[in-house]
Design an enzyme around this catalytic site. Structure first.
Site, mmCIF file in Angstrom:
data_model
loop_
_atom_site.group_PDB
_atom_site.id
_atom_site.type_symbol
_atom_site.label_atom_id
_atom_site.label_comp_id
_atom_site.label_asym_id
_atom_site.label_seq_id
_atom_site.Cartn_x
_atom_site.Cartn_y
_atom_site.Cartn_z
ATOM 1 N N LYS A 211 49.628 60.941 29.646
ATOM 2 C CA LYS A 211 50.987 60.830 29.122
ATOM 3 C C LYS A 211 51.574 62.215 28.870
ATOM 4 C CE LYS A 211 53.466 59.026 25.124
ATOM 5 N NZ LYS A 211 53.445 58.164 23.935
ATOM 6 N N GLU A 217 40.633 67.425 28.118
ATOM 7 C CA GLU A 217 39.595 66.765 28.922
ATOM 8 C C GLU A 217 40.134 66.444 30.320
ATOM 9 O OE1 GLU A 217 40.481 65.993 25.874
ATOM 10 O OE2 GLU A 217 38.720 65.622 24.621
ATOM 11 N N GLY A 273 50.213 55.626 24.178
ATOM 12 C CA GLY A 273 49.106 55.715 25.139
ATOM 13 C C GLY A 273 48.283 54.439 25.183
ATOM 14 N N ARG A 274 47.951 53.898 24.029
ATOM 15 C CA ARG A 274 47.094 52.712 23.993
ATOM 16 C C ARG A 274 47.846 51.434 24.330
ATOM 17 N NH1 ARG A 274 47.711 55.361 19.344
ATOM 18 N NH2 ARG A 274 48.715 54.354 17.562
ATOM 19 N N GLU A 359 42.877 52.958 16.607
ATOM 20 C CA GLU A 359 43.780 54.105 16.624
ATOM 21 C C GLU A 359 45.145 53.703 16.039
ATOM 22 O OE1 GLU A 359 45.165 56.288 20.301
ATOM 23 O OE2 GLU A 359 43.689 57.741 19.635
ATOM 24 N N HIS A 390 21.049 38.362 22.215
ATOM 25 C CA HIS A 390 19.664 38.838 22.276
ATOM 26 C C HIS A 390 19.519 40.230 21.677
ATOM 27 C CE1 HIS A 390 18.353 35.424 24.700
ATOM 28 N NE2 HIS A 390 19.609 35.446 25.116
ATOM 29 N N LYS A 514 40.645 68.220 17.810
ATOM 30 C CA LYS A 514 41.098 68.930 19.012
ATOM 31 C C LYS A 514 41.312 70.409 18.714
ATOM 32 C CE LYS A 514 43.867 65.102 20.855
ATOM 33 N NZ LYS A 514 45.201 64.680 21.271
HETATM 34 O O1 LIG Z 1 47.501 60.285 28.104
HETATM 35 P P1 LIG Z 1 47.184 61.551 27.355
HETATM 36 O O2 LIG Z 1 48.402 62.276 26.907
HETATM 37 O O3 LIG Z 1 46.265 62.420 28.172
HETATM 38 O O4 LIG Z 1 46.421 61.133 26.057
HETATM 39 C C1 LIG Z 1 45.160 60.546 26.077
HETATM 40 C C2 LIG Z 1 44.726 60.110 24.687
HETATM 41 O O5 LIG Z 1 44.504 61.263 23.909
HETATM 42 C C3 LIG Z 1 44.892 61.369 22.564
HETATM 43 O O6 LIG Z 1 43.924 62.076 21.885
HETATM 44 C C4 LIG Z 1 45.291 60.144 21.818
HETATM 45 O O7 LIG Z 1 44.505 59.941 20.689
HETATM 46 C C5 LIG Z 1 45.288 58.881 22.633
HETATM 47 O O8 LIG Z 1 46.185 57.989 22.047
HETATM 48 C C6 LIG Z 1 45.669 59.125 24.048
HETATM 49 O O9 LIG Z 1 45.646 57.903 24.740
#
Ligand SMILES: O=P(O)(O)OC[C@H]1O[C@H](O)[C@H](O)[C@@H](O)[C@@H]1O
Length: 551
Positions: A211, A217, A273-274, A359, A390, A514
């Site tokens: 986003k 990462e 994002g979620r 989240e 199990h 972060k």
């Molecule tokens: O889609 P991006 O901007 O790469 O974000 C990826 C993710 O990273 C963040 O740390 C948020 O906690 C998430 O809500 C998000 O989905």
């Protein structure tokens, strides 16, 4: 009642009434509730779309449900819902609208943000995605060397990974089996390594999903993926255009990275994002299942959106599920909530829900900026149920914790399973029904004794029961049913956040780690001094450097 002027939740008459009611009910037994009401098994059920929702095995009476609805009314859940659906900026800490529902709105809908109808843009992107997906699926889109694309590698994390990765698994039987689709999220280079080690770069498309397009990462993995591709192809940066597309809200960063914005599929800051896998973030999924199936999934989302928007409180399923969670979390001290699907295809479903729920609602500060004095989001956990039986079901049956659980199952196995494997489905579902029965009604000491069990073993073989569960049953796991399930949980999470008076759409709690990671990294690589580093972390960093042979 707005967020600022609202009385503290736990001082409202509705809250107090629920607390008193909880005391009056005491340790009411599900056995008693069923004995008192022979119609409970059919009466305590609701339908939404293709989902049959049975909430009879909950520690509630009509009065409990009435009082919970009163709490929802007092906290104006439906008022906030309407504000969300109208495009108001209910994500106040980020000053953003919350409009994932617009992602599945019909073409002729009008939903405005800052006076602009967002629906045409949603459909324009969906149409572009469909065109692109078809070109990949048909082989018309070829790689730099002219070869057909056979491998899709989605690179993203959090909401840019969990949704499409989950849905790809769920809809596996609808996918083009000739395509290899993989999801890389972890900054651990092993993730990317394992994903590409057996792939031919000439036939590989990387879908970079982010986003913000700043997530370290994802940018790190995308950079390594580009290096890998160019090395494998022995090509220059001109090869990138045929092998990289971006899914993002941030055109500037996409182009800085070297991806032509003609190869970018856009979404907007009003999509969390979620809550984003039904936006451009679903491109890998759309390539895998095809645009028609993707649209069927969106139709499923819309069915539940409409239900949530219009159904009265008494029959509103997301409202009910949200309130049941509040009943256990706030009035029974339950700390967690298990989601236990009886479908192999739902293996990543709970992992997806963890981000959606935790989240969104893992917050101790209310929308009024004050610390809340009540429990908020639960720990969400679970894996496919039969495997769990199990492993950890022992604790649910006989442990000391109250763990409300959702059981999700399907009457039909997926269509392409073949007769031999389909035959196992009744056994799977027998387990599904048996477990909620055992959890609810247990086995009394007398029932154990009647089986001739030695007296000293009777307590060990007794099941107290009274473990609450919701059963969600659908005919078949289709793209539409997946959309319905996800929308159901999205709105359930919304209901809870509204009652708890928290902003379910920000995520400030992920930021500190972060920032600190950025600060610590030079200490690992160069042994740089990190000002203000605590003694424990300092010692651990020193140990790490020693183990890596760094002076
Ligand atoms: O889609 P991006 O901007 O790469 O974000 C990826 C993710 O990273 C963040 O740390 C948020 O906690 C998430 O809500 C998000 O989905």
């Amino acid at each position: 009642m707005n967020a600022e002027s609202r009385t503290r939740l736990n001082q409202t008459p509705e809250w107090t009434a629920l607390a008193e009611h909880r005391d009056q009910l005491g340790d009411v037994e599900l056995r008693e509730l069923f004995a008192a009401d022979p119609g409970r098994g059919t009466g305590y059920t609701l339908e939404v779309g293709d989902l049959h929702v049975d909430y009879s095995k909950h520690l509630v009476t009509d009065e409990t449900l009435r009082l919970l609805r009163e709490l929802a009314a007092a906290t104006d859940v439906f008022g906030l819902r309407d504000a969300m659906l109208r495009g108001e900026k209910i994500n106040t800490t980020e000053d953003r609208a919350v409009l994932h529902t617009a992602l599945r709105a019909p073409r002729d809908a009008v939903i405005e943000v800052d006076g602009e109808n967002v629906v045409p843009a949603v459909h324009a992107v969906l149409d572009r995605m469909a065109g692109f997906a078809e070109r990949i699926r048909s082989g018309e889109w070829t790689g730099h060397t002219g070869r057909r694309i056979k491998n899709i590698v989605n690179v993203g994390i959090g909401g840019s990974d969990l949704g499409p990765a989950m849905a790809y698994e769920v809809l596996r039987s609808y996918t083009d089996r000739d395509l290899v689709v993989r999801f890389v999220s972890n900054v651990d280079g092993a993730d990317l390594h394992e994903a590409v080690r057996d792939l031919d770069a000439a036939e590989t498309l990387f879908v970079i999903a982010s986003k913000t397009f700043t997530t370290i990462e994802t940018i790190t993995n995308a950079t390594s993926a580009r290096d890998w591709l160019l090395t494998e192809l022995k090509a220059g940066p001109e090869a990138v255009a045929k092998h990289f597309v971006a899914l993002s809200t941030n055109a500037g960063k996409v182009s800085d990275f070297g991806i032509d914005t003609a190869n970018m599929f856009e979404f907007w800051d009003w999509v969390g994002g979620r809550y984003s896998y039904d936006s451009a973030i679903g491109l890998s999924l759309m390539i895998a299942i095809g645009p028609d199936r993707f649209r069927e999934m969106l139709d499923g989302f819309r069915i539940v959106d409409e239900h949530f928007r219009t159904a009265p409180a008494e029959s509103n399923v997301p409202l009910l599920l949200g309130l049941l969670g509040i009943w256990y979390g706030n009035f029974h001290d339950a700390q967690s909530h298990a989601v236990l699907p009886y479908s192999h295809y739902l293996s990543k479903f709970t992992a997806y829900l963890q981000q959606l729920d935790m989240e969104s609602n893992g917050k101790y500060v209310g929308r009024d900026g004050q610390e809340v004095e009540w429990q908020t989001g639960p720990v969400v956990w679970g894996t496919p149920g039969t495997n769990g039986q199990h492993a950890y079901y022992q604790l649910i049956h006989q442990g000391t914790k109250l763990i409300p659980a959702d059981f999700i199952g399907f009457a039909e196995p997926v269509a392409d399973l073949g007769e031999r494997f389909r035959a196992q489905h009744d056994l799977l579902m027998a387990n599904f029904f048996a477990q909620t029965q055992a959890l609810a009604f247990g086995k009394t000491p007398d029932e154990v004794r009647a089986e001739g069990v030695a007296e000293d073993l009777v307590p060990h073989k007794t099941f107290k029961g009274n473990h609450p569960t919701t059963t969600i049953l659908a005919k078949e796991l289709t793209p539409s049913v997946l959309g319905q399930l996800i929308a159901l949980y999205e709105h359930k999470v919304f209901v809870q956040g509204a009652v708890w008076n928290i902003d379910s759409f920000d995520q400030w709690g992920v930021e500190l780690g972060k920032v600190l990671a950025k600060r610590v990294e030079p200490a690992l690589t160069e042994g740089a001094e990190v000002p203000g580093l605590d003694a424990s972390t300092q010692a651990l960093v020193a140990k790490y450097r020693e183990l890596r042979g760094r002076k």
